[in-house]
Design an enzyme around this catalytic site. Structure first.
Site, PDB file in Angstrom:
ATOM      1  N   ARG A  81       0.842  -1.205   0.000  1.00  0.00           N
ATOM      2  CA  ARG A  81       0.000   0.000   0.000  1.00  0.00           C
ATOM      3  C   ARG A  81       0.871   1.247   0.000  1.00  0.00           C
ATOM      4  O   ARG A  81       0.564   2.242  -0.669  1.00  0.00           O
ATOM      5  CB  ARG A  81      -0.935  -0.008   1.211  1.00  0.00           C
ATOM      6  N   CYS A 158      -0.905   5.915   9.332  1.00  0.00           N
ATOM      7  CA  CYS A 158      -1.337   4.607   8.823  1.00  0.00           C
ATOM      8  C   CYS A 158      -2.471   4.835   7.832  1.00  0.00           C
ATOM      9  O   CYS A 158      -2.454   5.799   7.085  1.00  0.00           O
ATOM     10  CB  CYS A 158      -1.746   3.684   9.965  1.00  0.00           C
TER      11      CYS A 158
END
Length: 201
Positions: A81, A158
């Site tokens: 990601r 995050c």
């Protein structure tokens, strides 16, 4: 989150309820007793712990390797990601990362345990030596030394501000004093059209 809002007498149970039960400690199933009224000082919000979008954007223009005033931003999402090679779980949101941020998947701070002759598993933090090594691998020995000495701040991020807390607490276990959290994290950052998204190591 409790620490940010001034509640300092709070902790986590390393391994959680599965470890507690697997090690044979008692568990109650009755409803809790009614709490007694007590005096509690009004907590104060620690504004220095949370970073805003604008602070992150301003900091992203600085290369930590060239500018000692730059805060080091670490990303707790998976490497895929972070690199933009795996999709985000939120539809329509691009993967990638904030310029000059570094990848430290939150799982690198954790380890899973299994009890013999049991299907019970639980997760705990790794040792401080292992957490320190994960940081060296991500930010380099020189930057880690600056962070540990309090000469440079480090910011955790995050997907939506949750697993950034895993890195935040791991850094606190190492004794890092200047550690903050970008609470809206990648969801807030990537959702803005003006944000610069990088997809390279």
């Amino acid at each position: 989150m409790f620490r940010v809002f001034g509640h300092h007498k709070c902790s986590i149970l390393d391994g959680g309820l599965p470890r507690w039960e697997a090690e044979g400690f008692p568990v109650e199933i009755q409803p809790p007793v009614e709490a007694k009224k007590s005096q509690y000082p009004t907590p104060k919000f620690d504004k220095d712990t949370v970073r805003s979008y604008q602070q992150i954007v301003t900091n992203s223009c600085l290369n930590p390797s060239e500018n000692s005033s730059a805060e080091i931003v670490v990303d707790a999402r998976s490497l895929g990601r972070y690199l933009g090679t795996e999709p985000e779980p939120r539809p329509g949101l691009s993967s990638g990362h904030i310029p000059h941020s570094l990848s430290i998947p939150f799982t690198s701070f954790l380890q899973t345990h299994s009890f013999p002759h049991s299907s019970t598993k639980y997760t705990t933090y790794r040792t401080t030596a292992e957490i320190g090594q994960a940081l060296v691998d991500a930010v380099g020995a020189i930057h880690l030394e600056q962070i540990l000495k309090g000469e440079r701040s480090i910011i955790t991020s995050c997907g939506s501000g949750m697993t950034a807390g895993v890195l935040w607490l791991g850094l606190k276990l190492l004794g890092v004093r200047q550690v903050g959290l970008y609470d809206e994290s990648w969801t807030g950052y990537a959702a803005r059209k003006s944000s610069i998204i990088e997809k390279s190591p």
